[in-house]
Design a protein around this motif. Structure first.
Motif, mmCIF file in Angstrom:
data_model
loop_
_atom_site.group_PDB
_atom_site.id
_atom_site.type_symbol
_atom_site.label_atom_id
_atom_site.label_comp_id
_atom_site.label_asym_id
_atom_site.label_seq_id
_atom_site.Cartn_x
_atom_site.Cartn_y
_atom_site.Cartn_z
ATOM 1 N N SER A 46 44.183 43.631 34.431
ATOM 2 C CA SER A 46 44.497 42.857 35.403
ATOM 3 C C SER A 46 43.687 41.596 34.657
ATOM 4 O O SER A 46 44.435 40.680 35.073
ATOM 5 N N VAL A 47 42.580 41.567 34.146
ATOM 6 C CA VAL A 47 42.391 41.047 33.679
ATOM 7 C C VAL A 47 41.858 40.219 32.144
ATOM 8 O O VAL A 47 42.983 38.749 31.817
ATOM 9 N N ASN A 48 42.820 41.152 32.234
ATOM 10 C CA ASN A 48 43.660 40.561 30.575
ATOM 11 C C ASN A 48 44.843 39.596 30.813
ATOM 12 O O ASN A 48 44.791 39.172 30.163
ATOM 13 N N ASP A 49 45.743 40.573 31.744
ATOM 14 C CA ASP A 49 46.925 39.968 31.887
ATOM 15 C C ASP A 49 46.777 38.608 32.328
ATOM 16 O O ASP A 49 47.676 37.644 31.809
ATOM 17 N N LEU A 50 45.863 38.779 33.451
ATOM 18 C CA LEU A 50 45.517 36.897 33.934
ATOM 19 C C LEU A 50 44.506 36.302 33.334
ATOM 20 O O LEU A 50 45.384 35.159 33.091
ATOM 21 N N ALA A 51 43.935 36.121 32.020
ATOM 22 C CA ALA A 51 43.212 35.777 30.963
ATOM 23 C C ALA A 51 45.358 35.001 29.987
ATOM 24 O O ALA A 51 44.855 33.662 30.144
ATOM 25 N N PHE A 52 45.443 36.321 30.219
ATOM 26 C CA PHE A 52 46.672 35.674 29.145
ATOM 27 C C PHE A 52 48.196 34.984 29.700
ATOM 28 O O PHE A 52 48.070 33.727 28.793
ATOM 29 N N LYS A 53 47.961 34.642 31.406
ATOM 30 C CA LYS A 53 48.748 33.882 31.729
ATOM 31 C C LYS A 53 48.171 32.821 32.228
ATOM 32 O O LYS A 53 48.783 31.653 32.742
ATOM 33 N N GLY A 54 46.843 32.514 31.481
ATOM 34 C CA GLY A 54 46.193 31.047 32.368
ATOM 35 C C GLY A 54 45.351 30.518 33.228
ATOM 36 O O GLY A 54 45.142 30.014 34.315
ATOM 37 N N TYR A 55 45.249 32.125 34.237
ATOM 38 C CA TYR A 55 44.729 32.191 35.188
ATOM 39 C C TYR A 55 43.522 31.640 35.386
ATOM 40 O O TYR A 55 43.000 30.911 36.252
ATOM 41 N N PHE A 56 42.570 31.307 34.364
ATOM 42 C CA PHE A 56 40.764 30.823 34.280
ATOM 43 C C PHE A 56 41.289 29.609 33.324
ATOM 44 O O PHE A 56 42.037 29.477 32.474
ATOM 45 N N THR A 57 39.976 28.834 33.826
ATOM 46 C CA THR A 57 39.462 27.660 32.769
ATOM 47 C C THR A 57 38.208 28.248 32.007
ATOM 48 O O THR A 57 38.130 28.981 32.507
ATOM 49 N N LYS A 58 38.880 28.030 30.465
ATOM 50 C CA LYS A 58 37.116 28.346 29.667
ATOM 51 C C LYS A 58 36.095 28.057 29.837
ATOM 52 O O LYS A 58 34.967 28.917 29.771
ATOM 53 N N GLU A 59 35.656 27.124 31.112
ATOM 54 C CA GLU A 59 34.065 27.337 32.012
ATOM 55 C C GLU A 59 33.457 28.145 33.142
ATOM 56 O O GLU A 59 32.702 28.584 32.749
ATOM 57 N N GLU A 60 34.757 29.201 32.709
ATOM 58 C CA GLU A 60 34.425 29.650 34.897
ATOM 59 C C GLU A 60 33.697 31.108 34.115
ATOM 60 O O GLU A 60 34.458 31.604 33.070
ATOM 61 N N LYS A 61 32.635 31.796 34.889
ATOM 62 C CA LYS A 61 32.640 32.807 34.440
ATOM 63 C C LYS A 61 32.772 33.239 35.442
ATOM 64 O O LYS A 61 32.929 33.671 36.346
ATOM 65 N N ILE A 62 33.580 35.065 34.458
ATOM 66 C CA ILE A 62 33.756 36.120 34.948
ATOM 67 C C ILE A 62 33.372 37.834 34.695
ATOM 68 O O ILE A 62 32.784 37.873 33.640
ATOM 69 N N VAL A 63 33.422 38.075 36.005
ATOM 70 C CA VAL A 63 32.179 39.182 35.846
ATOM 71 C C VAL A 63 33.118 40.154 36.702
ATOM 72 O O VAL A 63 34.033 39.836 37.498
ATOM 73 N N ALA A 64 33.279 41.204 35.550
ATOM 74 C CA ALA A 64 34.094 42.383 35.726
ATOM 75 C C ALA A 64 33.295 44.158 36.205
ATOM 76 O O ALA A 64 32.016 44.565 35.021
ATOM 77 N N LEU A 65 33.094 44.287 37.626
ATOM 78 C CA LEU A 65 32.377 45.062 37.736
ATOM 79 C C LEU A 65 32.589 46.604 37.785
ATOM 80 O O LEU A 65 34.154 47.041 38.164
ATOM 81 N N HIS A 66 32.080 47.055 36.358
ATOM 82 C CA HIS A 66 32.536 48.211 35.756
ATOM 83 C C HIS A 66 31.778 50.068 36.939
ATOM 84 O O HIS A 66 30.876 49.735 37.306
ATOM 85 N N THR A 67 32.743 50.381 37.697
ATOM 86 C CA THR A 67 32.560 51.349 39.050
ATOM 87 C C THR A 67 32.222 52.654 38.032
ATOM 88 O O THR A 67 31.893 53.332 38.787
ATOM 89 N N GLY A 68 31.980 53.040 36.990
ATOM 90 C CA GLY A 68 31.919 54.136 36.450
ATOM 91 C C GLY A 68 33.248 55.099 36.744
ATOM 92 O O GLY A 68 33.988 54.815 36.314
ATOM 93 N N GLY A 69 32.655 56.174 37.320
ATOM 94 C CA GLY A 69 34.287 57.443 37.708
ATOM 95 C C GLY A 69 34.375 57.865 36.253
ATOM 96 O O GLY A 69 35.431 58.516 35.924
ATOM 97 N N LEU A 70 33.698 57.576 34.969
ATOM 98 C CA LEU A 70 34.150 58.092 33.823
ATOM 99 C C LEU A 70 34.985 59.505 33.704
ATOM 100 O O LEU A 70 36.347 59.850 32.744
ATOM 101 N N LEU A 71 34.610 59.794 34.542
ATOM 102 C CA LEU A 71 34.935 61.824 34.602
ATOM 103 C C LEU A 71 35.920 61.951 34.420
ATOM 104 O O LEU A 71 37.232 63.107 34.282
ATOM 105 N N GLY A 72 36.801 60.924 35.256
ATOM 106 C CA GLY A 72 38.332 60.873 35.747
ATOM 107 C C GLY A 72 38.757 60.884 34.880
ATOM 108 O O GLY A 72 40.563 61.150 34.524
ATOM 109 N N ILE A 73 38.458 60.666 32.898
ATOM 110 C CA ILE A 73 39.246 60.492 32.049
ATOM 111 C C ILE A 73 39.549 62.034 31.592
ATOM 112 O O ILE A 73 40.536 62.361 31.180
ATOM 113 N N MET A 74 38.609 63.356 32.460
ATOM 114 C CA MET A 74 38.976 64.924 32.574
ATOM 115 C C MET A 74 40.421 64.746 32.681
ATOM 116 O O MET A 74 41.256 66.167 32.426
#
Length: 292
Positions: free
Chosen positions: A256-284
């Motif tokens: 979603s972050v990638n898609d919104l960025a591609f669509k020009g949702y953000f400005t270059k000056e804005e700081k964006i943080v994505a929370l990586h909530t873990g859950g990597l065992l779900g890959i199994m």
């Protein structure tokens, strides 16, 4: 066990952004992963304060919450029981739960909908039990997730997180509100009809806040559903950044972050943080789909 800590912030180079920062809660612990650690922190404190010795919780066969609860219980000298939704199966996640000593009780989906009735019947036969809802959803979990905000730069313009029950999102919004920040919280429901997340959040926090933005079009078919496009994104993202993401939650959020960025949702000056909530065992649960 649940001592205070700050997970690191890592900057990612991004095709459409000058820099995207990731709050690496996935690095907190390999089994009590990410937001599960945050949620269980105050739950475990309440368990100890109430002198309970037996955790009883609920989840699906590939639930990261079950693994996290099993691990936390074993480390804390507590018993743990899980009601597992659906027919009896044996997978990597449930093997871990069993190794940590968790009792697994498989129940059909109809009975699973009556979680409190299941718990009442079970607790009548077992002493000192403590109810933990699916995904760890409760006020104590919200309090733990709210602490993430104090660990972020105050000039964060946009904060992204994936959502299943809305508990983590409620905590983040609570933290933003208490700190009086202007940060916009972008929540990515991983289920169809994700607007219900706002209602779930409203049980803990004022969810009509204009700083809360739900993006409900990134579910890729629903909970634990994927598409070839999402799977390709996971492979390219992981290879490019050396950071694992899971198909159920974090991949949809980063997409979603990638898609919104591609669509020009953000400005270059804005700081964006994505929370990586873990859950990597779900890959199994997706290992066959992720094969080349």
């Amino acid at each position: 066990m649940f001592t205070d800590l700050h997970s690191p912030l890592q900057q990612l180079k991004h095709s459409y952004l000058s820099g995207l920062w990731v709050k690496r809660d996935d690095l907190i612990d390999p089994y009590i992963s990410g937001n599960k650690w945050r949620k269980l922190k105050y739950i475990l404190q309440d368990v100890i304060a109430k002198r309970k010795t037996h955790l009883v919780t609920f989840g699906g066969a590939y639930s990261n919450h079950l693994v996290a609860t099993a691990s936390a219980a074993a480390r804390s000298g507590l018993k743990a029981t899980a009601f597992v939704r659906g027919e009896k199966v044996n997978n990597e996640m449930l093997v871990l739960c069993s190794l940590y000593g968790m009792e697994l009780i498989f129940i059909d989906r109809g009975a699973y909908k009556e979680k409190h009735a299941c718990y009442a019947e079970y607790s009548a036969k077992h002493a000192d039990t403590y109810f933990i809802d699916e995904g760890g959803a409760c006020a104590e979990a919200v309090l733990g997730c709210a602490e993430i905000i104090a660990e972020l730069p105050q000039d964060t313009a946009h904060l992204f997180c994936a959502a299943g029950t809305g508990t983590t999102a409620a905590g983040l919004l609570q933290g933003i509100q208490k700190a009086g920040l202007k940060t916009k919280l972008h929540v990515i429901p991983v289920l169809k009809g994700g607007e219900f997340i706002r209602e779930e959040m409203s049980g803990y926090v004022s969810a009509d806040d204009p700083r809360l933005i739900l993006h409900t079009d990134y579910h890729f078919g629903g909970y634990a559903k994927t598409t070839p496009g999402l799977l390709d994104f996971i492979k390219s993202f992981t290879a490019k950044h050396g950071m694992l993401i899971d198909p159920v939650y974090t991949a949809k959020m980063f997409f979603s972050v990638n898609d919104l960025a591609f669509k020009g949702y953000f400005t270059k000056e804005e700081k964006i943080v994505a929370l990586h909530t873990g859950g990597l065992l779900g890959i199994m649960g997706m290992k066959d789909k992720l094969k080349d």
